[in-house]
Every structure is written in structure tokens, then in C-alpha cells.
Motif scaffolding. Structure first.
Motif, PDB file in Angstrom:
ATOM      1  N   THR A 212       1.024  -0.992   0.278  1.00 38.03           N
ATOM      2  CA  THR A 212       0.079  -0.315  -0.171  1.00 38.03           C
ATOM      3  C   THR A 212       0.871   0.844   0.273  1.00 38.03           C
ATOM      4  OG1 THR A 212      -1.604  -1.066   1.702  1.00 38.03           O
ATOM      5  CG2 THR A 212      -1.763   1.683   1.668  1.00 38.03           C
ATOM      6  N   LYS A 213       1.456   2.226  -1.095  1.00 41.76           N
ATOM      7  CA  LYS A 213       1.330   3.017  -1.008  1.00 41.76           C
ATOM      8  C   LYS A 213       0.624   4.320  -0.052  1.00 41.76           C
ATOM      9  CE  LYS A 213       3.895   2.125  -5.377  1.00 41.76           C
ATOM     10  NZ  LYS A 213       3.650   2.714  -6.795  1.00 41.76           N
ATOM     11  N   ASN A 214       1.429   5.559  -0.228  1.00 44.49           N
ATOM     12  CA  ASN A 214       0.370   6.805  -0.020  1.00 44.49           C
ATOM     13  C   ASN A 214      -0.706   6.881   0.319  1.00 44.49           C
ATOM     14  OD1 ASN A 214       2.858   6.678   2.560  1.00 44.49           O
ATOM     15  ND2 ASN A 214       3.669   8.179   0.891  1.00 44.49           N
ATOM     16  N   GLU A 215      -0.597   7.037  -1.399  1.00 46.25           N
ATOM     17  CA  GLU A 215      -1.777   7.851  -1.893  1.00 46.25           C
ATOM     18  C   GLU A 215      -2.948   6.387  -1.742  1.00 46.25           C
ATOM     19  OE1 GLU A 215       0.395   6.011  -5.719  1.00 46.25           O
ATOM     20  OE2 GLU A 215       0.324   6.338  -3.294  1.00 46.25           O
ATOM     21  N   ARG A 216      -2.917   5.473  -1.348  1.00 44.11           N
ATOM     22  CA  ARG A 216      -4.281   4.190  -1.277  1.00 44.11           C
ATOM     23  C   ARG A 216      -4.401   3.930  -0.135  1.00 44.11           C
ATOM     24  NH1 ARG A 216      -7.153   3.737  -5.961  1.00 44.11           N
ATOM     25  NH2 ARG A 216      -6.094   3.461  -7.623  1.00 44.11           N
ATOM     26  N   ASP A 217      -3.625   4.995   0.978  1.00 41.71           N
ATOM     27  CA  ASP A 217      -3.706   4.482   2.410  1.00 41.71           C
ATOM     28  C   ASP A 217      -4.803   5.156   2.641  1.00 41.71           C
ATOM     29  OD1 ASP A 217      -1.777   3.282   4.685  1.00 41.71           O
ATOM     30  OD2 ASP A 217      -2.755   5.647   5.178  1.00 41.71           O
ATOM     31  N   ASN A 218      -5.672   5.203   3.707  1.00 39.63           N
ATOM     32  CA  ASN A 218      -7.061   5.166   4.134  1.00 39.63           C
ATOM     33  C   ASN A 218      -6.701   6.591   5.049  1.00 39.63           C
ATOM     34  OD1 ASN A 218      -6.484   3.567   6.366  1.00 39.63           O
ATOM     35  ND2 ASN A 218      -8.998   2.671   6.311  1.00 39.63           N
ATOM     36  N   VAL A 219      -5.418   6.421   5.820  1.00 38.17           N
ATOM     37  CA  VAL A 219      -5.441   7.117   6.563  1.00 38.17           C
ATOM     38  C   VAL A 219      -4.098   8.252   5.663  1.00 38.17           C
ATOM     39  CG1 VAL A 219      -3.776   7.933   9.012  1.00 38.17           C
ATOM     40  CG2 VAL A 219      -5.347   6.068   8.443  1.00 38.17           C
ATOM     41  N   PHE A 220      -3.524   8.505   4.588  1.00 40.76           N
ATOM     42  CA  PHE A 220      -3.207   9.293   4.179  1.00 40.76           C
ATOM     43  C   PHE A 220      -3.523   9.820   3.181  1.00 40.76           C
ATOM     44  CE2 PHE A 220       0.562   6.742   6.323  1.00 40.76           C
ATOM     45  CZ  PHE A 220       0.374   7.749   7.391  1.00 40.76           C
ATOM     46  N   SER A 221      -4.557   9.470   1.879  1.00 39.01           N
ATOM     47  CA  SER A 221      -4.556   9.444   0.945  1.00 39.01           C
ATOM     48  C   SER A 221      -5.046  10.917   1.068  1.00 39.01           C
ATOM     49  CB  SER A 221      -6.030   8.691  -0.079  1.00 39.01           C
ATOM     50  OG  SER A 221      -6.978   8.531   1.633  1.00 39.01           O
ATOM     51  N   ASP A 222      -5.513  11.479   2.125  1.00 39.17           N
ATOM     52  CA  ASP A 222      -6.261  12.743   1.453  1.00 39.17           C
ATOM     53  C   ASP A 222      -5.835  14.058   2.285  1.00 39.17           C
ATOM     54  OD1 ASP A 222      -5.962  12.169   4.283  1.00 39.17           O
ATOM     55  OD2 ASP A 222      -8.719  12.410   4.633  1.00 39.17           O
ATOM     56  N   SER A 223      -4.286  13.452   2.925  1.00 35.90           N
ATOM     57  CA  SER A 223      -3.690  14.626   4.139  1.00 35.90           C
ATOM     58  C   SER A 223      -1.591  14.670   4.152  1.00 35.90           C
ATOM     59  CB  SER A 223      -3.530  14.225   5.528  1.00 35.90           C
ATOM     60  OG  SER A 223      -3.740  12.625   5.752  1.00 35.90           O
ATOM     61  N   VAL A 224      -1.635  13.442   2.945  1.00 37.27           N
ATOM     62  CA  VAL A 224       0.127  13.165   2.963  1.00 37.27           C
ATOM     63  C   VAL A 224       0.931  14.893   3.259  1.00 37.27           C
ATOM     64  CG1 VAL A 224       0.745  12.528   0.212  1.00 37.27           C
ATOM     65  CG2 VAL A 224       1.907  11.680   2.372  1.00 37.27           C
TER      66      VAL A 224
END
Length: 249
Positions: A212-224
Motif C-alpha cells: 500500500t502506497k501513501n496515496e492508497r492508504d486510508n489514513v494518508f490518501s487525503d493528507s500526506v
């Protein structure tokens, strides 16, 4: 319940924290795609949030689950490795106060925790969430108090990953009186993580590339953009993460 399923359903419903709704693709791939594949010294630049009073947005709040530290006051220590082995890793975290022109926040209490190189957390286990039982040990958890510049430093090992999540560090920040100010997480640049996970087998990193990369992570996808740490170093010399977290105190 498996960790991946827990993540899909939203950690926060179990922990009394507001649920996180992922926005898939909110961050462009250019912020996380690999820029190097060698094992020499490399650097990736992360968030610039908190760099000035005009760039001082409070860092996004995130869930502290599913493996928060149970009694964090027991772990006042700078070196959090315990018996865990892996690539050397130093975390330098600065806490800034948005209510004071983004000045460093002195006397803040900073708790951190993360998984080991195999993706396991201490204080938990023996269930579907984490099959290996580590309930009797307390590795990779620690607490420090910020200095006059809002700075804390921890000695650790480069975290591993587990299915459904990008590599990350959990952080819970309190003021000097113990009032909770923010629970958040720190993301890793993909290029650095990729180097470690694909070339540091001799250090015990045998799982390969994260799923899982950051842009697909449900924590970081909108805030990385505000949660991405800056990481520099090499496998042989170790890595250093620097990151600024902005709170409202």
C-alpha cells in the motif's frame, strides 16, 4: 478481525475517535513515486508545513489505533528499540504551536510507537488482528518532552509494513499538563521505503515491497502533504527522519 478489515471498516469506531474517510488519489503520484533505486545515501523531502507563520496549518488528526500504547507514561525513554533489530533509524520531531506564530512548543509530551521490521506491534497479539503474541513486551514505544525549541529525538529501527497500510509512525502529543493536543501519524517517502524493503534483507527485511502506497492508504490518501516525513541516509549508515507537527495550544 484481520488488520486489513479493521482498516477498511475505519479504526475509529472501535476507539472513539472520529472515523477517517479515505479520498483515493487525492495526492499525486509524484510525491511518493521512487526517484532512486540504489542502496547508497539518499534523501527525500517531505512536508514543509510549519516552516513559517504563514505556513502553519494544524497537522491532520488521525486514529491512534488499532495498537495504541496502553500506559505511555511507563515508557519515558529516548532509545525505544528494546530487543528489535533492523536498519538504524533516528527520528527528530519538532512540535510547533499554531497559536503562537508557529513557534516551537516547549514542554510538550510526545508519545510515539510503530511496528517492527516484520510489521508487528508490542503489547498486542494472539488474535486475528495480529497473530503473533507480543502482549508481554513493549518494544518500539517511547515518550519524550520537547526542549525549548519544541524538539524531541528518538532512536529506533526503520519500521516495516503490514498489509493494508503504508509505513507509518504514530504520534500522540500532550501539553505539559497532560491535556491531549493531537493524535496523528507520519508517512514515509516511497522511494526510501522501497530501498529498505527490497535491498536490506541482511538486516531482516524479507517481506519485499509494501502493498500500500501513501496515496492508497486510508489514513494518508487525503493528507500526506502535511504528514510526509523527510528521510535521509543509507542502509549501512542508517536513516534519519525529520518532521514538524503543528498543534493548536
Amino acid at each position: 478481525m484481520e488488520r486489513k478489515e479493521f482498516l477498511k471498516r475505519g479504526f475509529s469506531s472501535l476507539l472513539g475517535v472520529a472515523a477517517i474517510v479515505p479520498v483515493i488519489g487525492a495526492c499525486s503520484n509524484t510525491s511518493v513515486e521512487p526517484t532512486t533505486t540504489n542502496t547508497g545515501t539518499s534523501t527525500s523531502t517531505g512536508s514543509s508545513n510549519g516552516s513559517s507563520s504563514s505556513n502553519c496549518t494544524v497537522t491532520p488528526s488521525e486514529t491512534e489505533g488499532p495498537f495504541p500504547t496502553k500506559v505511555p507514561a511507563n515508557f519515558v525513554r529516548q532509545d525505544i528499540r528494546s530487543d528489535r533489530t533492523g536498519v538504524a533509524f533516528t527520528m527528530t520531531i519538532t512540535i510547533k504551536n499554531s497559536s503562537s506564530n508557529c513557534a516551537g512548543l516547549s514542554g510538550a509530551i510526545v508519545d510515539i510507537w510503530h511496528c517492527d521490521k516484520d510489521g508487528y506491534y508490542s503489547e498486542y497479539g494472539g488474535t486475528g488482528m495480529q497473530s503473533v503474541n507480543f502482549t508481554t513486551v513493549d518494544f518500539l514505544r517511547g515518550r519524550q518532552t520537547t526542549d525549548a525549541n519544541g524538539l524531541v529525538t528518538f532512536t529506533s529501527i526503520f519500521p516495516g509494513w503490514y498489509s493494508g497500510r503504508a509505513p507509518h509512525i504514530h504520534v500522540h502529543i500532550y501539553n505539559s499538563a497532560g491535556k491531549s493536543l493531537l493524535v496523528t501519524q507520519i508517512a514515509f517517502p516511497y522511494d526510501i521505503s522501497n530501498i529498505v524493503y527490497t535491498t536490506a534483507q541482511s538486516y531482516g527485511y524479507t517481506k519485499g515491497v509494501q502493498d500500500t502506497k501513501n496515496e492508497r492508504d486510508n489514513v494518508f490518501s487525503d493528507s500526506v502533504a502535511n504528514e510526509l516525513g523527510t528521510v535521509a541516509g543509507s542502509i549501512s549508515a542508517g536513516y534519519t527522519l525529520t518532521h514538524t507537527i503543528v498543534v493548536s495550544a
